[in-house]
Design a protein around this motif. Structure first.
Motif, mmCIF file in Angstrom:
data_model
loop_
_atom_site.group_PDB
_atom_site.id
_atom_site.type_symbol
_atom_site.label_atom_id
_atom_site.label_comp_id
_atom_site.label_asym_id
_atom_site.label_seq_id
_atom_site.Cartn_x
_atom_site.Cartn_y
_atom_site.Cartn_z
ATOM 1 N N GLU A 40 51.753 40.382 41.708
ATOM 2 C CA GLU A 40 50.907 40.768 40.378
ATOM 3 C C GLU A 40 50.652 41.671 41.076
ATOM 4 O OE1 GLU A 40 52.737 38.794 38.910
ATOM 5 O OE2 GLU A 40 50.614 38.096 38.374
ATOM 6 N N THR A 41 49.360 42.593 40.510
ATOM 7 C CA THR A 41 48.821 44.085 39.956
ATOM 8 C C THR A 41 47.698 43.776 40.926
ATOM 9 O OG1 THR A 41 48.962 44.365 37.500
ATOM 10 C CG2 THR A 41 47.028 45.544 38.803
ATOM 11 N N ASN A 42 47.418 44.693 41.886
ATOM 12 C CA ASN A 42 46.902 44.694 42.602
ATOM 13 C C ASN A 42 45.355 44.754 42.034
ATOM 14 O OD1 ASN A 42 48.003 44.147 44.781
ATOM 15 N ND2 ASN A 42 47.727 46.531 45.147
ATOM 16 N N GLY A 43 44.098 43.826 42.576
ATOM 17 C CA GLY A 43 43.123 44.213 41.746
ATOM 18 C C GLY A 43 42.281 42.891 41.072
ATOM 19 N N ILE A 44 43.175 43.340 40.117
ATOM 20 C CA ILE A 44 42.846 42.594 38.434
ATOM 21 C C ILE A 44 43.569 40.953 39.238
ATOM 22 C CG2 ILE A 44 44.012 41.519 36.078
ATOM 23 C CD1 ILE A 44 44.561 45.143 35.704
ATOM 24 N N ALA A 45 44.532 39.999 40.592
ATOM 25 C CA ALA A 45 45.075 39.589 40.166
ATOM 26 C C ALA A 45 44.510 39.149 41.020
ATOM 27 C CB ALA A 45 46.677 39.538 40.725
ATOM 28 N N ASP A 46 43.605 39.344 42.703
ATOM 29 C CA ASP A 46 43.069 39.312 43.348
ATOM 30 C C ASP A 46 42.488 38.649 43.302
ATOM 31 O OD1 ASP A 46 42.090 42.474 44.582
ATOM 32 O OD2 ASP A 46 44.037 41.489 44.600
ATOM 33 N N SER A 47 41.692 37.706 41.970
ATOM 34 C CA SER A 47 40.674 36.386 42.487
ATOM 35 C C SER A 47 41.308 34.972 42.124
ATOM 36 C CB SER A 47 39.776 36.841 41.038
ATOM 37 O OG SER A 47 38.843 37.754 41.277
ATOM 38 N N PRO A 48 41.918 35.141 41.143
ATOM 39 C CA PRO A 48 43.234 33.766 41.152
ATOM 40 C C PRO A 48 43.695 33.375 41.953
ATOM 41 C CG PRO A 48 44.022 35.613 39.211
ATOM 42 C CD PRO A 48 42.836 36.224 39.377
ATOM 43 N N LEU A 49 44.582 34.563 42.886
ATOM 44 C CA LEU A 49 45.497 34.144 43.869
ATOM 45 C C LEU A 49 44.611 33.980 44.991
ATOM 46 C CD1 LEU A 49 47.099 37.693 44.317
ATOM 47 C CD2 LEU A 49 48.297 35.408 43.119
ATOM 48 N N ALA A 50 43.449 33.958 45.295
ATOM 49 C CA ALA A 50 42.857 33.671 45.787
ATOM 50 C C ALA A 50 41.965 32.398 45.882
ATOM 51 C CB ALA A 50 41.382 34.671 47.046
ATOM 52 N N GLY A 69 40.335 36.836 32.399
ATOM 53 C CA GLY A 69 40.204 38.504 32.696
ATOM 54 C C GLY A 69 42.311 38.256 33.579
ATOM 55 N N ALA A 70 42.692 36.918 33.574
ATOM 56 C CA ALA A 70 43.352 36.668 34.869
ATOM 57 C C ALA A 70 44.266 35.723 33.988
ATOM 58 C CB ALA A 70 43.258 37.582 36.378
ATOM 59 N N SER A 71 44.660 35.616 32.875
ATOM 60 C CA SER A 71 44.565 34.922 32.625
ATOM 61 C C SER A 71 46.917 34.288 32.643
ATOM 62 C CB SER A 71 44.989 34.225 31.202
ATOM 63 O OG SER A 71 45.400 35.568 30.109
ATOM 64 N N MET A 72 47.433 35.783 32.721
ATOM 65 C CA MET A 72 48.631 34.763 33.197
ATOM 66 C C MET A 72 49.195 35.039 34.946
ATOM 67 S SD MET A 72 50.690 37.849 30.054
ATOM 68 C CE MET A 72 51.869 37.386 30.744
ATOM 69 N N THR A 73 48.440 35.714 35.549
ATOM 70 C CA THR A 73 48.675 34.935 36.653
ATOM 71 C C THR A 73 47.803 33.504 37.021
ATOM 72 O OG1 THR A 73 48.133 37.001 37.234
ATOM 73 C CG2 THR A 73 47.503 35.975 39.301
ATOM 74 N N SER A 74 47.147 33.286 36.658
ATOM 75 C CA SER A 74 46.691 32.181 36.152
ATOM 76 C C SER A 74 47.874 31.016 36.467
ATOM 77 C CB SER A 74 44.876 32.013 35.968
ATOM 78 O OG SER A 74 44.355 32.736 36.379
ATOM 79 N N ALA A 75 48.100 31.376 34.589
ATOM 80 C CA ALA A 75 49.009 30.051 34.556
ATOM 81 C C ALA A 75 50.613 30.474 35.973
ATOM 82 C CB ALA A 75 49.544 30.768 33.254
ATOM 83 N N GLY A 76 50.369 31.579 36.181
ATOM 84 C CA GLY A 76 52.448 31.547 36.982
ATOM 85 C C GLY A 76 51.471 30.971 37.796
ATOM 86 N N ILE A 77 50.249 30.864 38.491
ATOM 87 C CA ILE A 77 49.824 29.719 39.867
ATOM 88 C C ILE A 77 50.322 28.407 39.659
ATOM 89 C CG2 ILE A 77 48.564 29.304 41.870
ATOM 90 C CD1 ILE A 77 46.961 32.097 41.047
#
Length: 590
Positions: A40-50, A69-77
């Motif tokens: 995922e993109t650094n910065g944008i995805a930091d919050s959902p990953l953490a 702001g990070a809906s696709m990363t959130s959905a992936g997790i």
């Protein structure tokens, strides 16, 4: 739900590719969730990953709230964890039991309100806040699981004659901005709408500040542009960049709820309701729950159709992910336009266009290369021909327009390894506020990844003959264009397109050749219907449709054929201000 103890690995697609998780179950409970691989993109995805892994453990379910702001990363997790839990026994039975209960409880629910808003992007959020401020009851229907829409990828709105500008001696008056914009568009836009929006923009910046939104300042997009772009300062103290505006959207969302607005997420509107000639409501659906909404006013703010492959082709002749790329925000599929057309709104094909830019395909995954390879070096089309003054590449609209005229809507921007080393030392030739200050350090790793993934957007070659083969351009043709270009560089003069001498860097081939394949792209589509300056929608016979309003990208007809980057922040500025303007007009009729 009984879970079997053990550790279960699975994956699901995020924004940048697969997200792999390891879920540990102890004593029948979710004990630990670990992200074991992601791109995922650094910065944008930091919050959902953490934040999402511990939240899933705490709530004992994968179905937690996504990060704005990070809906696709959130959905992936969440989807990866869901699949892992199925392995642990949370499979068909549990979900089937839940579905049966839902079906039994399913019913059509009646809602009566003053304002029904379709879409919870910046325009819909601004409208919801404004409704509460005027004592209007508002309900908001959003098809996605969180608010913000495409606006959560942005950085901030336009403001004209704001205190922030005045404090930095870079203010521009409404009169000056209006004249510049109308000249830019050759007066092929609604001047009354432009004037009302521009005149309101400074007060809207103050309105956002009063909500707690902080701005890093007012900036131009590139040299020569006006400093109208009010960039949101992230509340976590990070450097402003793409997705900074998600903090602003959160503030509006919380303020709207505080003022009484009711949000229905994952609940798309599926139709508008007319009684006689007046819009009197809408129908929305979430699963098997139907909402029949009676409303005095309906506002459509659904953000265009940049993610709808069929509409892009039919309306604009563009082929998504083939000769045209967007931000890949899910759900921006033209639902609102189609509902308005069906309800009698006049289809205004002449206003339909895209907010033109250019980018590497799926550029978020190769963010450093997208920023670093777009320097004003040799730019050629598939025929091996230059077609513009590359010094203008800082204006992404102009470059996107030029690409629209090239075969396949793309071009190759060529540099070599020696030039890359020089850029690492000196930084970019053309500065803009979106791209990282010095992105070049990340390019070598992205070149390797591109080769491993057979990614078409980055091409590397050791010799000119090898590069010609990879670009499918005859070797003789490519050799000649590079030779001719190098002669111009040696003479410090470009008689073909008059590029300034300071950007004439010869291509020696030392360190190999590096090429970015840049395509026509867009932040969003624009237009499709017409409104007056109060955002009331015109019908097929140029009459106002009572009760129907539209704001944001669907109603954004103020650019003519090209987005005006000389007044940056314009689309988000129009979205927020038009949402406010629409509801203020409603309030005058209550």
């Amino acid at each position: 739900m009984h879970l079997k103890d053990g550790t279960y690995n699975d994956q699901a697609d995020g924004h940048g590719g697969p997200i792999k998780v390891a879920v540990t179950v102890q004593n029948g409970k979710i004990f630990q969730v670990k992200i074991i691989a992601q791109s995922e993109t650094n910065g944008i995805a930091d919050s959902p990953l953490a934040q999402l892994p511990p939240k899933i453990v705490q709530q004992q379910t994968y179905d937690v709230d996504a990060i704005s702001g990070a809906s696709m990363t959130s959905a992936g997790i969440k989807n990866a964890v869901k699949k892992a839990l199925v392995q642990a026994g949370a499979g068909v039975t549990a979900h089937a039991e839940k579905s049966v209960k839902q079906e039994k409880a399913a019913a059509t629910r009646q809602i009566t309100t003053d304002v029904a808003i379709i879409g919870a992007g910046p325009s819909g959020l601004a409208a919801a806040v404004t409704a509460g401020e005027h004592g209007l009851k508002a309900v908001v229907f959003e098809k996605n699981a969180n608010v913000g829409g495409t606006g959560s990828m942005g950085m901030g709105p336009l403001g004209i004659d704001t205190q922030i500008q005045k404090d930095n001696f870079n203010d521009i008056s409404v009169e000056e901005a209006f004249a510049e914009h109308m000249n830019y568009t050759h007066y092929r836009v609604n001047g009354a709408l432009v004037k009302k929006y521009f005149a309101k923009s400074a007060e809207t910046i103050k309105w956002l500040q009063n909500m707690g939104v902080k701005f890093a300042g007012a900036f131009p997009y590139f040299k020569g542009a006006n400093a109208t772009w009010h960039i949101v300062q992230p509340e976590d103290g990070s450097t402003p960049g793409p997705a900074a505006a998600s903090w602003m959207n959160k503030r509006m969302y919380h303020q709207a709820e505080k003022l009484g607005a009711k949000f229905y997420l994952k609940t798309p509107a599926i139709g508008l309701v007319k009684t006689g000639e007046r819009l009197t409501g809408l129908v929305a659906q979430s699963g098997n729950q139907t909402y029949e909404v009676s409303a005095k006013f309906v506002l459509v703010a659904t953000g265009g159709f940049a993610s709808n492959k069929e509409m892009l082709h039919d309306e604009l002749g563009l082929n998504l992910n083939e000769d045209f790329f967007d931000f890949e925000v899910p759900g921006i599929t033209g639902d609102g336009l189609k509902m308005m057309w069906q309800a009698g709104a006049k289809k205004d094909k002449a206003s339909e266009t895209v907010e033109t830019i250019f980018s590497l395909p799926h550029n978020i995954r190769y963010f450093h290369s997208d920023a670093g390879l777009r320097q004003p070096n040799l730019l050629i089309n598939q025929n091996g021909e230059r077609f513009m003054n590359e010094a203008e590449m800082g204006n992404t609209t102009y470059t996107g327009n030029a690409l629209m005229l090239q075969p396949g809507h793309y071009a190759y921007c060529i540099m070599d390894g020696q030039m890359l080393d020089e850029y690492m030392e000196t930084g970019v030739d053309i500065v803009n506020i979106v791209s990282p200050g010095n992105p070049f350090g990340g390019i070598p790793d992205e070149i390797k990844r591109a080769a491993a993934e057979h990614y078409e957007g980055i091409i590397a070659a050791n010799t000119l003959a090898e590069l010609a083969e990879k670009l499918a351009i005859p070797t003789g043709k490519l050799t000649q264009v590079v030779t001719d270009y190098n002669k111009m560089c040696a003479a410090h003069q470009d008689p073909q397109f008059f590029k300034p001498a300071k950007y004439l860097r010869a291509i020696s081939g030392k360190g190999g050749y590096i090429v970015g394949k840049f395509y026509l792209a867009a932040y969003a589509t624009l237009g499709g219907i017409r409104t007056d300056e109060n955002m009331r929608v015109f019908g097929k016979h140029n009459q106002i449709i009572p009760g129907l309003y539209c704001s944001g990208q669907d109603a954004n007809t103020i650019y003519g054929d090209s987005y005006n980057f000389t007044l940056p922040g314009n689309s988000m500025g129009f979205a927020i201000n038009s949402g406010r303007m629409a509801v203020e007009a409603m309030a005058e009729q209550k």
